[in-house]
Design a protein around this motif. Structure first.
Motif, short mmCIF file in Angstrom:
data_model
loop_
_atom_site.label_atom_id
_atom_site.label_comp_id
_atom_site.label_asym_id
_atom_site.label_seq_id
_atom_site.Cartn_x
_atom_site.Cartn_y
_atom_site.Cartn_z
N GLU A 160 10.37 4.17 -1.65
CA GLU A 160 11.67 3.76 -2.18
C GLU A 160 11.62 3.56 -3.69
O GLU A 160 12.63 3.25 -4.31
N CYS A 161 10.42 3.72 -4.29
CA CYS A 161 10.27 3.55 -5.72
C CYS A 161 9.02 4.29 -6.19
O CYS A 161 8.22 4.76 -5.37
N ASP A 162 8.86 4.36 -7.48
CA ASP A 162 7.65 4.95 -8.05
C ASP A 162 6.61 3.85 -8.21
O ASP A 162 6.94 2.66 -8.28
N PRO A 163 5.33 4.25 -8.29
CA PRO A 163 4.28 3.25 -8.52
C PRO A 163 4.49 2.57 -9.88
O PRO A 163 5.07 3.16 -10.80
N THR A 164 4.01 1.34 -9.98
CA THR A 164 4.09 0.61 -11.23
C THR A 164 2.68 0.31 -11.72
O THR A 164 1.74 0.24 -10.92
N PRO A 165 2.52 0.11 -13.03
CA PRO A 165 1.19 -0.19 -13.57
C PRO A 165 0.60 -1.44 -12.91
O PRO A 165 1.32 -2.40 -12.62
N VAL B 297 -0.59 3.06 -4.70
CA VAL B 297 -0.08 4.13 -5.56
C VAL B 297 -0.13 5.46 -4.81
O VAL B 297 0.85 6.22 -4.80
N ARG B 298 -1.24 5.75 -4.17
CA ARG B 298 -1.38 7.01 -3.43
C ARG B 298 -0.36 7.10 -2.31
O ARG B 298 0.22 8.16 -2.07
N GLU C 203 -0.78 10.59 9.29
CA GLU C 203 -1.04 11.51 8.18
C GLU C 203 -1.51 10.75 6.94
O GLU C 203 -2.40 11.22 6.22
N ILE C 204 -0.92 9.60 6.71
CA ILE C 204 -1.32 8.77 5.57
C ILE C 204 -2.78 8.34 5.74
O ILE C 204 -3.58 8.43 4.81
N GLU D 133 -5.07 11.30 5.09
CA GLU D 133 -5.14 11.65 3.67
C GLU D 133 -5.95 10.63 2.88
O GLU D 133 -6.73 10.99 1.99
N LEU D 134 -5.79 9.36 3.19
CA LEU D 134 -6.52 8.30 2.50
C LEU D 134 -7.96 8.15 3.00
O LEU D 134 -8.76 7.46 2.38
N ARG D 135 -8.23 8.79 4.17
CA ARG D 135 -9.54 8.68 4.80
C ARG D 135 -9.89 7.21 5.09
O ARG D 135 -10.98 6.75 4.82
N LEU D 136 -8.89 6.50 5.63
CA LEU D 136 -9.04 5.10 6.00
C LEU D 136 -8.63 4.93 7.46
O LEU D 136 -7.80 5.68 7.96
N PRO D 137 -9.18 3.92 8.13
CA PRO D 137 -8.74 3.64 9.50
C PRO D 137 -7.25 3.29 9.54
O PRO D 137 -6.72 2.70 8.60
#
Length: 118
Positions: A37-42, A49-50, A63-64, A67-71
């Motif tokens: 719903e938004c862009d990443p912020t600093p 962010v990914r 899929e997430i 892609e992140l290669r996380l459980p």
């Protein structure tokens, strides 16, 4: 080459989740679709962010995680963080209409018996 999931450092997973090991029932399952719903912020966590960049179009939780290669359990924690701050929305797929569902297994068995008796 990215590390294999089984080689993942448990200390890293602890840091990614802020020490949390699970979330309350969040309604997220493997096929829940996530949309940014938004862009990443600093200053945001790199995994957040990914996720935001990956989900500009609807993307399934599984899929997430891939892609992140996380459980998936870790990804659900990250997604809850983003949900709580309104940075993503989650949509579960609609159930199929009743007329498109498969027939009752008992009815199928009765048809099979009827066909065998012919």
């Amino acid at each position: 080459m990215a590390p294999r999931l089984e080689d993942e450092n448990p200390d890293r997973l602890y840091m990614v989740t802020g020490g949390r090991s699970n979330v309350a029932d969040d309604g997220l399952n493997l096929v829940t679709l996530i949309v940014s719903e938004c862009d990443p912020t600093p200053g945001m966590q790199s995994e957040h962010v990914r996720i935001l960049r990956m989900c500009t179009s609807p993307t399934a939780v599984v899929e997430i995680a891939s892609e992140l290669r996380l459980p998936v359990s870790v990804v659900r924690i990250l997604l809850c963080d983003l949900l709580d701050t309104g940075r993503i929305t989650a949509r579960n797929p609609r159930p199929a209409p009743a007329e498109s569902r498969l027939p009752d297994p008992d009815v199928l068995r009765q048809v099979l018996v009827g066909l065998e008796n012919l």
